[in-house]
Design a protein around this motif. Structure first.
Motif, mmCIF file in Angstrom:
data_model
loop_
_atom_site.group_PDB
_atom_site.id
_atom_site.type_symbol
_atom_site.label_atom_id
_atom_site.label_comp_id
_atom_site.label_asym_id
_atom_site.label_seq_id
_atom_site.Cartn_x
_atom_site.Cartn_y
_atom_site.Cartn_z
ATOM 1 N N LYS A 1 0.828 -1.164 0.117
ATOM 2 C CA LYS A 1 0.076 0.061 0.255
ATOM 3 C C LYS A 1 0.857 1.249 0.071
ATOM 4 N N ILE A 2 0.886 1.946 -1.091
ATOM 5 C CA ILE A 2 2.036 2.978 -1.210
ATOM 6 C C ILE A 2 1.772 3.910 -0.377
ATOM 7 N N GLN A 3 0.827 4.813 -0.199
ATOM 8 C CA GLN A 3 0.547 5.696 0.861
ATOM 9 C C GLN A 3 0.961 5.203 2.191
ATOM 10 N N LYS A 4 0.594 4.090 2.755
ATOM 11 C CA LYS A 4 0.910 3.636 4.143
ATOM 12 C C LYS A 4 2.609 3.318 4.499
ATOM 13 N N ASP A 5 3.026 2.763 3.015
ATOM 14 C CA ASP A 5 4.579 2.382 3.050
ATOM 15 C C ASP A 5 5.314 3.848 2.859
ATOM 16 N N ARG A 6 4.965 4.688 2.407
ATOM 17 C CA ARG A 6 5.755 6.087 2.338
ATOM 18 C C ARG A 6 5.616 6.491 3.677
ATOM 19 N N ARG A 7 4.670 6.474 4.451
ATOM 20 C CA ARG A 7 4.543 7.070 5.793
ATOM 21 C C ARG A 7 5.325 6.396 6.736
ATOM 22 N N GLN A 8 5.105 5.192 6.566
ATOM 23 C CA GLN A 8 6.037 4.138 7.567
ATOM 24 C C GLN A 8 7.280 4.276 7.241
#
Length: 353
Positions: free
Chosen positions: A321-328
Motif C-alpha cells: 500500500k503505497i501511501q501507508k508504506d511512504r508514511r511508514q
C-alpha cells in the motif's frame, strides 16, 4: 562537569566490575518491566519505528565509539602523533570479522534447527500470513471432505477424518512451541554477547562503557517487545511470556561474568613478574595487542551483524500500500537518524570533556 558526565557518574559510580554488572542490570530489568504495559497485539508499524531507532543507536555506537576506540584507543590528545601498526590493525579487523562471523554462525544454526526461520522480531507477521494460507487450504480441504462424505457416507470415515485433523493440529501446535523455545535459546545467546560487551566496554574506559550501555539499552526495548510478541503468538500467556523473557536475562549476567573473568585474568597475569611483563607487553604476535583488546572489535562486529543483517532486512519489507508504506518509511528514517544523533551527541560531549 557536564550534565552527561554527571548522569553517567551517578549511574555507574563503581569499578569496571561493578559498573559492568550495574549496566547489565539496567539493560536486562527495565526493558522487561516495560512489557507489562505492552499490548499482546502491538502494531507492526510501531514496532518497526522502535527497531529503526535501535538500529541507529547500535550503528552509532559501532562507528562513533567502538571502532574508533579499537583502532585509536581512548582520549587521543589533539595534534598528537598516532603510531600506525599495520599488523595490529589486521588483528583488530580480524576481531571485527570474528564477531560478525560468530553471529552469522549462530543465526544460521538457529535457522537450521528452527526449520528455516531465524531469530527476528516479525514472526507474528509471517505467522498471520501462514495462518491465512492455512485457513484457505483448510477451507478447500473441508469442501472436498464434505463431497467425499456425501458420496460415501458412513460415520466411520468421518471419525477417521476428525482424528487425522486433530493429530495434525496437535503437531502444528508442537511446532509452534518448539519455535518459541528455540527463539528463547537464541535470545539467551544474544544476551550473553550483550553482557560480554558490557564488561569489555567498561574495562576499556568508563565513557565507552556508558555509551555502549545506552546503545544496548535502546536496542533491548524493541528486541524484548519483538520476542514477547513471538511468545504470545506461540500460545504463551502474558505472565508466562514475561517470565520467559526475564529468564533469558540470566544470559546477559553470565556473559558479563565471563567478560569480567577474562579482563581480570588478563590484568592479573600482566603484573606477576617483570620478565613476564616484557613478554606480555609484546602482545599477540609482537603487536602489543592483548587478547582482551579484541573483545571490543568482536563486539563491534556482532553489533554490525545484528543491525545490518538481523534487523534492517525486516525493515525493508513493505505492505504494497503505497501511501501507508511512504508514511511508514519516513517514520523509520526519522527514528534511525534520531538514534544515530543521540549517540553522536554523546560521543561529541565525551570528546569535548
Amino acid at each position: 562537569m557536564s550534565l552527561q558526565a554527571t548522569a553517567f557518574a551517578y549511574l555507574f559510580p563503581g569499578s569496571p566490575m561493578v559498573n559492568s554488572l550495574l549496566a547489565t542490570a539496567y539493560i536486562s530489568i527495565f526493558p522487561n518491566l516495560l512489557l507489562y504495559f505492552v499490548p499482546p497485539d502491538i502494531n507492526t508499524g510501531a514496532l518497526n519505528v522502535l527497531v529503526s531507532f535501535a538500529v541507529g543507536g547500535l550503528l552509532g555506537d559501532v562507528f562513533l565509539h567502538l571502532l574508533p576506540h579499537a583502532f585509536l584507543g581512548e582520549h587521543v590528545e589533539s595534534g598528537s602523533m598516532v603510531q600506525v601498526n599495520e599488523q595490529k590493525n589486521v588483528l583488530i579487523g580480524m576481531g571485527i570479522f570474528g564477531g560478525l562471523f560468530f553471529f552469522f554462525v549462530m543465526d544460521k544454526l538457529m535457522r537450521v534447527f528452527n526449520g528455516g526461520s531465524g531469530h527476528d522480531h516479525h514472526h507474528h507477521h509471517h505467522q498471520e500470513q501462514n495462518d491465512h494460507d492455512h485457513a484457505t487450504t483448510s477451507a478447500v480441504k473441508d469442501s472436498k471432505d464434505n463431497n467425499l462424505r456425501q458420496r460415501n457416507g458412513g460415520k466411520q470415515k468421518e471419525n477417521e477424518k476428525e482424528e487425522e485433523e486433530e493429530h495434525k493440529h496437535n503437531n502444528n501446535d508442537g511446532g509452534i512451541k518448539l519455535s518459541a523455545y528455540l527463539n528463547l535459546l537464541a535470545d539467551f545467546t544474544h544476551n550473553m554477547t550483550d553482557g560480554l560487551a558490557m564488561a569489555a566496554s567498561f574495562y576499556a574506559s568508563p565513557s565507552v562503557g556508558a555509551t555502549t550501555a545506552v546503545a544496548v539499552f535502546f536496542h533491548e526495548i524493541p528486541h524484548e517487545v519483538g520476542d514477547y510478541a513471538i511468545l504470545i503468538q506461540s500460545g504463551f500467556t502474558k505472565q508466562r511470556a514475561m517470565m520467559a523473557q526475564f529468564t533469558t536475562a540470566v544470559g546477559a549476567f553470565l556473559g558479563t561474568i565471563i567478560g569480567i573473568v577474562i579482563e581480570q585474568m588478563s590484568r592479573s597475569s600482566s603484573s606477576e613478574k617483570a620478565a613476564h611483563d616484557a613478554l606480555h607487553d609484546a602482545g599477540i604476535m609482537a603487536t602489543g595487542l592483548q587478547w582482551s583488546d579484541l573483545v571490543i572489535p568482536f563486539t563491534a562486529g556482532g553489533f554490525m551483524y545484528i543491525a545490518t543483517v538481523g534487523v534492517i532486512p525486516e525493515l525493508l519489507e513493505v505492505t504494497g500500500k503505497i501511501q501507508k508504506d511512504r508514511r511508514q518509511a519516513l517514520y523509520e528514517f526519522g527514528a534511525m537518524l534520531v538514534g544515530l544523533a543521540l549517540m553522536a551527541v554523546i560521543a561529541w560531549n565525551e570528546g569535548a570533556a
